[in-house]
Motif scaffolding. Structure first.
Motif, PDB file in Angstrom:
ATOM      1  N   ALA A  13      36.382  36.618  50.884  1.00 12.39           N
ATOM      2  CA  ALA A  13      36.488  38.050  50.576  1.00 12.39           C
ATOM      3  C   ALA A  13      36.358  38.282  49.069  1.00 12.39           C
ATOM      4  O   ALA A  13      35.660  39.210  48.623  1.00 12.39           O
ATOM      5  N   PHE A  35      35.929  41.721  47.327  1.00 14.31           N
ATOM      6  CA  PHE A  35      37.128  42.390  47.839  1.00 14.31           C
ATOM      7  C   PHE A  35      38.377  41.724  47.274  1.00 14.31           C
ATOM      8  O   PHE A  35      38.428  40.509  47.092  1.00 14.31           O
ATOM      9  N   GLU A  36      39.386  42.523  47.001  1.00 12.47           N
ATOM     10  CA  GLU A  36      40.677  42.046  46.521  1.00 12.47           C
ATOM     11  C   GLU A  36      41.771  42.629  47.406  1.00 12.47           C
ATOM     12  O   GLU A  36      42.544  43.494  46.998  1.00 12.47           O
ATOM     13  N   PRO A  37      41.864  42.179  48.670  1.00 16.14           N
ATOM     14  CA  PRO A  37      42.833  42.787  49.600  1.00 16.14           C
ATOM     15  C   PRO A  37      44.266  42.412  49.244  1.00 16.14           C
ATOM     16  O   PRO A  37      44.531  41.308  48.762  1.00 16.14           O
ATOM     17  N   ASP A  38      45.196  43.360  49.510  1.00 16.44           N
ATOM     18  CA  ASP A  38      46.597  43.005  49.357  1.00 16.44           C
ATOM     19  C   ASP A  38      47.024  42.208  50.590  1.00 16.44           C
ATOM     20  O   ASP A  38      46.241  41.984  51.520  1.00 16.44           O
ATOM     21  N   ALA A  53      42.913  41.951  58.411  1.00 17.07           N
ATOM     22  CA  ALA A  53      41.547  41.429  58.498  1.00 17.07           C
ATOM     23  C   ALA A  53      41.541  40.052  59.149  1.00 17.07           C
ATOM     24  O   ALA A  53      40.634  39.723  59.929  1.00 17.07           O
ATOM     25  N   PHE A  89      36.403  44.040  56.037  1.00 15.13           N
ATOM     26  CA  PHE A  89      37.188  44.596  54.944  1.00 15.13           C
ATOM     27  C   PHE A  89      36.828  46.046  54.644  1.00 15.13           C
ATOM     28  O   PHE A  89      37.666  46.803  54.146  1.00 15.13           O
ATOM     29  N   ALA A  97      46.533  44.044  54.016  1.00 13.86           N
ATOM     30  CA  ALA A  97      45.129  44.203  54.406  1.00 13.86           C
ATOM     31  C   ALA A  97      44.521  42.859  54.790  1.00 13.86           C
ATOM     32  O   ALA A  97      43.719  42.771  55.733  1.00 13.86           O
ATOM     33  N   LEU A  98      44.897  41.799  54.066  1.00 13.25           N
ATOM     34  CA  LEU A  98      44.387  40.479  54.392  1.00 13.25           C
ATOM     35  C   LEU A  98      44.868  40.037  55.770  1.00 13.25           C
ATOM     36  O   LEU A  98      44.100  39.464  56.556  1.00 13.25           O
ATOM     37  N   ALA A 131      38.480  47.901  57.971  1.00 20.57           N
ATOM     38  CA  ALA A 131      39.816  47.502  58.413  1.00 20.57           C
ATOM     39  C   ALA A 131      39.760  46.832  59.778  1.00 20.57           C
ATOM     40  O   ALA A 131      40.582  47.079  60.654  1.00 20.57           O
TER      41      ALA A 131
END
Length: 522
Positions: free
Chosen positions: A349, A354-357, A364, A387, A360-361, A390
């Motif tokens: 990611a 993408f830099e999911p928190d 995903a 991502f 969110a990770l 969602a």
């Protein structure tokens, strides 16, 4: 660099390639003269020292192929196999006349089984035949190699006599073939040590190893022979050859290179060409390389297990002993599938922007696991969709409604396919495609309907007749403008199922905007 087998230092191991002879004579691997020329050029670029171009006396076609290779290929010593018959030797000499440097490879059975069941010859008659045929060959070839067929099942004392007779008559290479793949690494090591210490021969005469893979030990046996003093290995690309095959060129060469601390020798092979040469042979013979094939298989530098991916992301040395670039493989591949962990998904990611928190990770990752169970390998585009949406993917715009085929009636006619697709907004759309086969025709029709240019990069079809529901499983990968998209479908008939997988892959490409219109790609 000189490729003369007599001028190398003790740490030089020469590579004798028999892809075009022993490899090509195996069922399912026969090649036309044109195919052989294509492979011969690749083998010369690879840097093999000796190229066994064929068995000239086997047929007029084989003799012509050997002659064409001798006329067009430069670099390696060019060789023909021959039985211990003067006629075979003379045919080989004529075929190899154009070669800058030629070798005759004379073989004769020495084991009791071969002497009694096949040759009906005594030990004395075998020794006489060795001496006479090598003497006959000496004036026509720069080099003579002698093979004691079925050497590993030959009495040791007689094997020594046979090799001494060959060396005295003028052979510069003494080959000790494990013709039936019978020996073990310990046995062959002991035999080569015995021959090295016992066989009286002129300076510069070397021993060679030719191992078959009937018990799956061809590479291990060849390496043991090298460790015991053999200075030529007889190998074939992708390990092709009689029955279970020969020692694999790429495996033996990379073992010698990677574990030089053990074997203490080097070859003249350009290892960065191994992958390309392997793939070329697969295309020429229509025999794909197994995914798990060492060195050149797709999985040789691919990692899916979460623990392995975590280690690779920290330090590639955790799970790789070679660099893929060293063998010409494109790169290490961290394949995202059902065995991958959250760490690998997060890394991919990040690479995709993408830099999911954490929340969110996790969302995903849950969706990713469900997707991986369905499609085996998850592509970068599917990760992007995860991502961005969602975990939700856009509805597939195209579905297959009907596939009608008309097969080619002769070699010079095309197949036709009429394909009907259903679009979520446009409704039913039908078009006709043409191609050299039914799949080509069907793909042509689908591309015309969807308006996207795609190249089939991979296609795997599995049939399980014992399944009641969906005996055919098709997995396809499409290359679209440098991006890869995969599709999977299950059905009863091969072509409609493959078309379904093709459309699934196209649907994954369409929302990205990466897919070029067909007219633009033409």
């Amino acid at each position: 660099m000189s490729r003369d087998t007599n001028d190398g230092a003790a740490n030089r191991c020469f590579v004798f390639d028999t892809t075009l002879r022993d490899g090509e004579q195996a069922p399912g691997f026969s090649m036309t003269t044109r195919d052989k020329l294509v492979m011969a050029k690749a083998l010369a670029d690879l840097g093999v020292d000796v190229m066994e171009a064929g068995f000239a006396a086997a047929s007029p076609g084989d003799a012509e192929a050997v002659r064409q290779i001798a006329s067009e290929i430069e670099g390696p010593t060019l060789c023909s196999l021959a039985r211990a018959h003067e006629r075979d030797i003379d045919i080989a000499a004529r075929a190899l006349e154009p070669a800058a440097r030629s070798r005759i490879h004379i073989f004769l059975g020495t084991s009791p089984t071969h002497r009694e069941a096949k040759l009906n010859m005594s030990q004395g008659q075998v020794l006489d035949a060795i001496t006479e045929t090598i003497a006959h060959a000496r004036g026509a070839f720069e080099e003579v190699e002698f093979s004691a067929e079925d050497a590993l099942r030959t009495e040791r004392d007689f094997l020594v006599e046979a090799f001494e007779a060959a060396a005295a008559a003028g052979a510069c290479v003494l080959n000790v073939p494990d013709t039936v793949g019978f020996t073990t690494p310990e046995e062959i090591f002991a035999l080569y040590r015995h021959l090295q210490e016992t066989v009286t021969r002129p300076e510069g005469v070397i021993f060679s190893a030719h191992c078959h893979d009937d018990l799956g030990m061809a590479v291990a046996n060849t390496l043991s022979a090298v460790r015991a003093g053999a200075r030529q290995v007889e190998v074939a690309v992708n390990g092709i050859g009689e029955r279970a095959g020969n020692c694999s060129l790429e495996e033996a060469v990379m073992a010698l290179a990677t574990r030089r601390d053990v074997y203490g020798v080097e070859t003249g092979i350009d290892t960065t060409r191994l992958y390309g040469t392997s793939r070329l042979l697969a295309r020429v013979t229509h025999n794909p390389v197994p995914r798990n094939k060492a060195i050149v298989g797709r999985n040789a530098f691919a990692h899916e297990a979460g623990i392995h991916q975590h280690g690779m992301l920290a330090d590639r040395n955790t799970y790789e002993i070679m660099n893929p670039e060293d063998v010409g493989q494109p790169s290490t591949s961290l394949v995202l599938g059902k065995h991958s962990g959250k760490h690998a998904l997060a890394d991919r990611a990040k690479r995709l922007g993408f830099e999911p928190d954490a929340a969110a990770l996790q969302d995903a990752f849950t969706a990713f696991k469900a997707m991986a169970d369905e499609c085996r390998e998850v592509t970068d585009q599917q990760i992007i969709d995860l991502f961005k949406g969602a975990g939700s993917a856009p509805a597939a715009p195209w579905t297959v409604r009907r596939v009608e085929l008309r097969f080619a009636e002769a070699a010079r006619t095309d197949s036709f396919a009429r394909i009907e697709l259903l679009h979520s907004e446009r409704g039913r759309v039908t078009d006709v495609g043409v191609g050299g086969g039914p799949l080509d025709a069907a793909f042509d029709a689908v591309q015309s309907i969807v308006g996207v240019a795609a190249t089939v990069a991979e296609l795997d079809i599995t049939h399980n007749a014992e399944e009641d529901d969906g005996a055919v499983l098709a997995d396809i990968a499409l290359d679209i403008d440098g991006h890869r998209f995969t599709g999977r479908a299950r059905g009863r008939d091969v072509v409609p199922t493959v078309v379904e997988a093709y459309v699934v892959a196209l649907n994954r490409a369409l929302p990205t905007g990466a897919a070029p219109r067909r007219a633009e790609a033409a």
